[in-house]
Motif scaffolding. Structure first.
Motif: not given
Length: 310
Positions: A45-72
């Motif tokens: 299960d972990a092996e099959e999910r690795i690629n999908r999770l890696e593809d989402r890293i950039a998106q999640l980082e973007g959401e985190l950065e936008r959250k940080n921006a909202d917090d100043g």
């Protein structure tokens, strides 16, 4: 009474004891098999999910950065994933930029971020936004001394140039775009496809699928046996992949042709570690479908660059 006289009573007692012991051993074995099966299933299960999770890293980082921006906190001014015509246009635009002597910095930023000397130079232009370059690492950073252009790029290859101040950005098209003759191979646990390209035109192809068992949810002996069979099938598949790559190199004397190897991260790493392959770059990509379709997906995903405007 008759059993005792004939000596069968003790034998029956011994049989009962052995059957009890056999039951205990069987239960112990099944419990151990269950634990191994659960671990094996979790690994699948972990092996099959690795690629999908890696593809989402950039998106999640973007959401985190936008959250940080909202917090100043700091945030990039823009970000985008570029490929083909849009990416070519961006590279040409950056390459056409001209400024005074030593007015344009091009620097490859490693995983651990900027060196202190380069950080000091960039801080004069970017101020506190220099932290955004560290956030984008590994990347390629282009900044001019007036702050008119301040971007990071995450190309598919790993150019890693030294810090260079010049009157233009030191960019090479092959870092971002498919140029010249090259090969790209995609590998999954059940699939292999290799294309030889002249620029973005495919001029040769080979591919195959292997019969590899999928996930199995049952525990006990059947699960353990299933895992052994599946591991053997994957090993046989990887050997077929190595043979195909070796035949490609021998057949065309491809020693000077870059090979990009992509696919499931664990499979790609195993293929490289257990062979003499020295790919120009590797990447985890989510390539689905039959071999030709998977190759097309892999090419599209690999030749993609993330742009961040600082």
């Amino acid at each position: 009474m008759l059993d005792e006289l004939l000596g069968r009573a003790s034998l029956k007692e011994r049989i009962d004891d052995l059957e009890d012991e056999n039951d205990r051993l069987r239960k112990r074995y099944e419990a151990e098999s269950d634990r191994r099966a659960e671990a094996a299933t979790a690994r699948q299960d972990a092996e099959e999910r690795i690629n999908r999770l890696e593809d989402r890293i950039a998106q999640l980082e973007g959401e985190l950065e936008r959250k940080n921006a909202d917090d100043g906190g700091l945030d990039v001014r823009g970000r985008d994933l570029l490929r083909r015509d849009r990416l070519e246009e961006l590279v040409d635009r950056l390459a056409s930029f001209r400024t005074g002597a030593e007015g344009a910095l091009t620097i490859g930023v490693a995983d651990d971020g900027l060196t202190e000397s380069v950080r000091t130079q960039l801080a004069d232009v970017l101020g506190e936004r220099v932290a955004l370059v560290d956030d984008a690492a590994p990347c390629l950073c282009c900044v001019d001394d007036a702050g008119l252009i301040a971007v990071t790029l995450e190309p598919p290859t790993d150019p890693d140039p030294m810090a260079t101040w010049d009157d233009r950005f030191a960019l090479e098209r092959e870092w971002f775009l498919p140029t010249g003759t090259h090969a790209l191979a995609v590998v999954r646990t059940d699939l292999f496809a290799l294309g030889v390209y002249e620029g973005d035109e495919r001029i040769d192809y080979r591919g195959f699928e292997s019969n590899v068992k999928g996930s199995h949810s049952k525990g006990g002996f059947s699960q353990a046996r299933f895992e052994r069979i599946r591991d053997e099938q994957i090993d046989e598949h990887l050997e077929r992949c190595r043979t195909a790559l070796a035949a490609y190199e021998r057949g065309g004397e491809r020693t000077d042709v870059p090979l990009y190897l992509v696919g499931q991260r664990g499979v790609v790493d195993a293929l490289v570690d257990d062979s003499q392959l020295q790919p120009a770059a590797t990447a985890a990509v989510d390539a689905t479908g039959a071999p030709k379709q998977a190759l097309e997906d892999a090419v599209r995903s690999f030749w993609t660059t993330e742009l961040r405007i600082l």
